[in-house]
Design a protein around this motif. Structure first.
Motif, PDB file in Angstrom:
ATOM      1  N   GLU A 147     -18.018 -35.234  -8.734  1.00 42.22           N
ATOM      2  CA  GLU A 147     -19.445 -34.540  -9.025  1.00 42.22           C
ATOM      3  C   GLU A 147     -20.118 -34.123  -7.738  1.00 42.22           C
ATOM      4  O   GLU A 147     -20.060 -34.689  -6.890  1.00 42.22           O
ATOM      5  CB  GLU A 147     -19.966 -35.900  -9.810  1.00 42.22           C
ATOM      6  CG  GLU A 147     -19.434 -36.339 -11.021  1.00 42.22           C
ATOM      7  CD  GLU A 147     -19.512 -35.374 -12.138  1.00 42.22           C
ATOM      8  OE1 GLU A 147     -20.337 -34.581 -12.421  1.00 42.22           O
ATOM      9  OE2 GLU A 147     -18.604 -35.364 -12.840  1.00 42.22           O
ATOM     10  N   LYS A 148     -21.247 -33.125  -8.041  1.00 47.22           N
ATOM     11  CA  LYS A 148     -21.877 -32.631  -7.110  1.00 47.22           C
ATOM     12  C   LYS A 148     -23.303 -32.623  -7.382  1.00 47.22           C
ATOM     13  O   LYS A 148     -23.839 -31.458  -7.680  1.00 47.22           O
ATOM     14  CB  LYS A 148     -21.134 -31.164  -6.700  1.00 47.22           C
ATOM     15  CG  LYS A 148     -20.009 -31.520  -6.115  1.00 47.22           C
ATOM     16  CD  LYS A 148     -19.216 -29.990  -5.661  1.00 47.22           C
ATOM     17  CE  LYS A 148     -17.879 -30.238  -5.305  1.00 47.22           C
ATOM     18  NZ  LYS A 148     -17.274 -28.964  -5.438  1.00 47.22           N
ATOM     19  N   PRO A 149     -23.714 -33.642  -7.560  1.00 50.83           N
ATOM     20  CA  PRO A 149     -25.372 -33.570  -7.755  1.00 50.83           C
ATOM     21  C   PRO A 149     -26.164 -32.964  -6.629  1.00 50.83           C
ATOM     22  O   PRO A 149     -25.956 -33.249  -5.603  1.00 50.83           O
ATOM     23  CB  PRO A 149     -25.835 -34.977  -8.231  1.00 50.83           C
ATOM     24  CG  PRO A 149     -24.819 -36.045  -7.374  1.00 50.83           C
ATOM     25  CD  PRO A 149     -23.429 -35.129  -7.356  1.00 50.83           C
ATOM     26  N   ALA A 150     -27.379 -32.599  -6.979  1.00 53.10           N
ATOM     27  CA  ALA A 150     -28.203 -31.979  -5.833  1.00 53.10           C
ATOM     28  C   ALA A 150     -29.341 -32.982  -5.892  1.00 53.10           C
ATOM     29  O   ALA A 150     -29.766 -33.478  -6.824  1.00 53.10           O
ATOM     30  CB  ALA A 150     -28.612 -30.457  -6.330  1.00 53.10           C
ATOM     31  N   VAL A 151     -29.732 -33.354  -4.550  1.00 51.59           N
ATOM     32  CA  VAL A 151     -30.860 -34.467  -4.619  1.00 51.59           C
ATOM     33  C   VAL A 151     -31.942 -33.803  -3.468  1.00 51.59           C
ATOM     34  O   VAL A 151     -31.859 -32.867  -2.527  1.00 51.59           O
ATOM     35  CB  VAL A 151     -30.197 -35.659  -3.978  1.00 51.59           C
ATOM     36  CG1 VAL A 151     -29.329 -36.485  -4.883  1.00 51.59           C
ATOM     37  CG2 VAL A 151     -29.665 -35.364  -2.448  1.00 51.59           C
ATOM     38  N   ARG A 152     -33.134 -34.434  -3.670  1.00 56.07           N
ATOM     39  CA  ARG A 152     -34.057 -33.955  -2.663  1.00 56.07           C
ATOM     40  C   ARG A 152     -35.403 -35.092  -2.964  1.00 56.07           C
ATOM     41  O   ARG A 152     -35.301 -36.102  -3.954  1.00 56.07           O
ATOM     42  CB  ARG A 152     -34.899 -32.683  -3.264  1.00 56.07           C
ATOM     43  CG  ARG A 152     -35.674 -32.582  -4.374  1.00 56.07           C
ATOM     44  CD  ARG A 152     -36.200 -31.197  -4.722  1.00 56.07           C
ATOM     45  NE  ARG A 152     -37.042 -31.202  -5.884  1.00 56.07           N
ATOM     46  CZ  ARG A 152     -38.180 -31.137  -5.987  1.00 56.07           C
ATOM     47  NH1 ARG A 152     -39.210 -31.598  -5.060  1.00 56.07           N
ATOM     48  NH2 ARG A 152     -38.802 -31.239  -7.392  1.00 56.07           N
TER      49      ARG A 152
ATOM     50  N   ARG B 229     -31.068 -38.828   4.964  1.00 54.84           N
ATOM     51  CA  ARG B 229     -31.789 -39.727   6.277  1.00 54.84           C
ATOM     52  C   ARG B 229     -32.896 -40.460   5.846  1.00 54.84           C
ATOM     53  O   ARG B 229     -34.055 -40.472   6.419  1.00 54.84           O
ATOM     54  CB  ARG B 229     -32.009 -38.724   7.300  1.00 54.84           C
ATOM     55  CG  ARG B 229     -30.834 -38.091   7.930  1.00 54.84           C
ATOM     56  CD  ARG B 229     -31.092 -37.311   9.115  1.00 54.84           C
ATOM     57  NE  ARG B 229     -29.970 -36.530   9.221  1.00 54.84           N
ATOM     58  CZ  ARG B 229     -29.816 -35.191   9.274  1.00 54.84           C
ATOM     59  NH1 ARG B 229     -30.624 -34.477   8.473  1.00 54.84           N
ATOM     60  NH2 ARG B 229     -28.658 -34.540   9.424  1.00 54.84           N
ATOM     61  N   ILE B 230     -32.891 -41.156   4.720  1.00 56.58           N
ATOM     62  CA  ILE B 230     -34.023 -42.381   4.289  1.00 56.58           C
ATOM     63  C   ILE B 230     -33.399 -43.499   4.057  1.00 56.58           C
ATOM     64  O   ILE B 230     -32.111 -44.092   3.699  1.00 56.58           O
ATOM     65  CB  ILE B 230     -34.668 -41.734   3.122  1.00 56.58           C
ATOM     66  CG1 ILE B 230     -33.942 -41.661   1.902  1.00 56.58           C
ATOM     67  CG2 ILE B 230     -35.516 -40.347   3.594  1.00 56.58           C
ATOM     68  CD1 ILE B 230     -34.627 -41.264   0.762  1.00 56.58           C
TER      69      ILE B 230
ATOM     70  N   VAL C  25     -25.275 -42.714  -1.153  1.00 51.07           N
ATOM     71  CA  VAL C  25     -24.921 -41.400  -0.616  1.00 51.07           C
ATOM     72  C   VAL C  25     -25.975 -40.330  -0.473  1.00 51.07           C
ATOM     73  O   VAL C  25     -26.210 -39.694   0.424  1.00 51.07           O
ATOM     74  CB  VAL C  25     -23.555 -40.656  -1.534  1.00 51.07           C
ATOM     75  CG1 VAL C  25     -23.540 -39.198  -1.012  1.00 51.07           C
ATOM     76  CG2 VAL C  25     -22.474 -41.516  -1.341  1.00 51.07           C
ATOM     77  N   SER C  26     -26.953 -40.317  -1.507  1.00 50.61           N
ATOM     78  CA  SER C  26     -28.124 -39.561  -1.419  1.00 50.61           C
ATOM     79  C   SER C  26     -29.057 -39.979  -0.075  1.00 50.61           C
ATOM     80  O   SER C  26     -29.449 -39.129   0.623  1.00 50.61           O
ATOM     81  CB  SER C  26     -28.960 -39.836  -2.606  1.00 50.61           C
ATOM     82  OG  SER C  26     -28.240 -39.277  -3.586  1.00 50.61           O
ATOM     83  N   CYS C  27     -29.277 -41.262   0.166  1.00 49.85           N
ATOM     84  CA  CYS C  27     -30.066 -41.810   1.178  1.00 49.85           C
ATOM     85  C   CYS C  27     -29.599 -41.276   2.422  1.00 49.85           C
ATOM     86  O   CYS C  27     -30.150 -40.983   3.432  1.00 49.85           O
ATOM     87  CB  CYS C  27     -30.339 -43.104   1.013  1.00 49.85           C
ATOM     88  SG  CYS C  27     -31.495 -43.612  -0.317  1.00 49.85           S
ATOM     89  N   CYS C  28     -28.285 -41.490   2.365  1.00 50.50           N
ATOM     90  CA  CYS C  28     -27.340 -40.936   3.653  1.00 50.50           C
ATOM     91  C   CYS C  28     -27.803 -39.662   4.156  1.00 50.50           C
ATOM     92  O   CYS C  28     -28.045 -38.999   4.978  1.00 50.50           O
ATOM     93  CB  CYS C  28     -25.979 -41.195   3.697  1.00 50.50           C
ATOM     94  SG  CYS C  28     -24.954 -40.890   5.043  1.00 50.50           S
ATOM     95  N   GLU C  29     -27.533 -38.770   3.118  1.00 51.10           N
ATOM     96  CA  GLU C  29     -27.824 -37.373   3.194  1.00 51.10           C
ATOM     97  C   GLU C  29     -29.072 -36.977   3.491  1.00 51.10           C
ATOM     98  O   GLU C  29     -29.372 -36.200   4.270  1.00 51.10           O
ATOM     99  CB  GLU C  29     -27.400 -36.562   2.014  1.00 51.10           C
ATOM    100  CG  GLU C  29     -25.857 -36.487   1.793  1.00 51.10           C
ATOM    101  CD  GLU C  29     -25.100 -35.558   2.619  1.00 51.10           C
ATOM    102  OE1 GLU C  29     -25.507 -34.477   3.107  1.00 51.10           O
ATOM    103  OE2 GLU C  29     -24.023 -35.602   3.128  1.00 51.10           O
TER     104      GLU C  29
ATOM    105  N   VAL D 164     -36.743 -45.536  -1.803  1.00 56.37           N
ATOM    106  CA  VAL D 164     -36.582 -45.045  -3.178  1.00 56.37           C
ATOM    107  C   VAL D 164     -37.102 -45.672  -4.293  1.00 56.37           C
ATOM    108  O   VAL D 164     -37.158 -46.970  -4.489  1.00 56.37           O
ATOM    109  CB  VAL D 164     -35.248 -44.613  -3.411  1.00 56.37           C
ATOM    110  CG1 VAL D 164     -34.947 -44.006  -4.818  1.00 56.37           C
ATOM    111  CG2 VAL D 164     -34.317 -43.816  -2.444  1.00 56.37           C
ATOM    112  N   GLU D 165     -38.136 -45.122  -5.090  1.00 54.26           N
ATOM    113  CA  GLU D 165     -38.879 -45.895  -5.971  1.00 54.26           C
ATOM    114  C   GLU D 165     -38.008 -45.613  -7.492  1.00 54.26           C
ATOM    115  O   GLU D 165     -38.037 -46.469  -8.425  1.00 54.26           O
ATOM    116  CB  GLU D 165     -40.289 -45.416  -6.222  1.00 54.26           C
ATOM    117  CG  GLU D 165     -41.099 -45.898  -4.842  1.00 54.26           C
ATOM    118  CD  GLU D 165     -42.547 -45.313  -5.018  1.00 54.26           C
ATOM    119  OE1 GLU D 165     -43.086 -44.976  -6.274  1.00 54.26           O
ATOM    120  OE2 GLU D 165     -43.212 -45.333  -4.258  1.00 54.26           O
TER     121      GLU D 165
END
Length: 73
Positions: free
Chosen positions: A10-15, A48-49, A42-46, A54-55
């Motif tokens: 799966e390739k979700p997009a995050v911001r 850098r948070i 994985v999202s936090c790693c990408e 994350v709320e």
């Protein structure tokens, strides 16, 4: 004739919301390892948070996936 192999990722997009950078970053997750915790990690790693920052995580169009409580990594 063999069936074409399906993409097992799966390739979700995050911001980050309300950040100066509004571009999305694509992350890759194995379908076998697809879980909320793995998406968060994985999202936090990408991005850098720290996961504690994350709320909530939403999927477009603005659907709340799950509110984030205290998690330990």
């Amino acid at each position: 004739m063999a069936e074409p192999q399906q993409d097992m990722r799966e390739k979700p997009a995050v911001r980050i919301q309300s950040h100066k950078e509004n571009d999305f970053t694509e992350v890759e997750l194995d379908r076998q390892e697809l879980s909320y915790q793995n998406l968060l990690k994985v999202s936090c790693c990408e991005l850098r948070i720290n996961p504690e920052q994350v709320e909530k995580i939403r999927k477009l169009p603005n659907t709340l996936l799950r509110k984030v409580g205290f998690t330990s990594f």
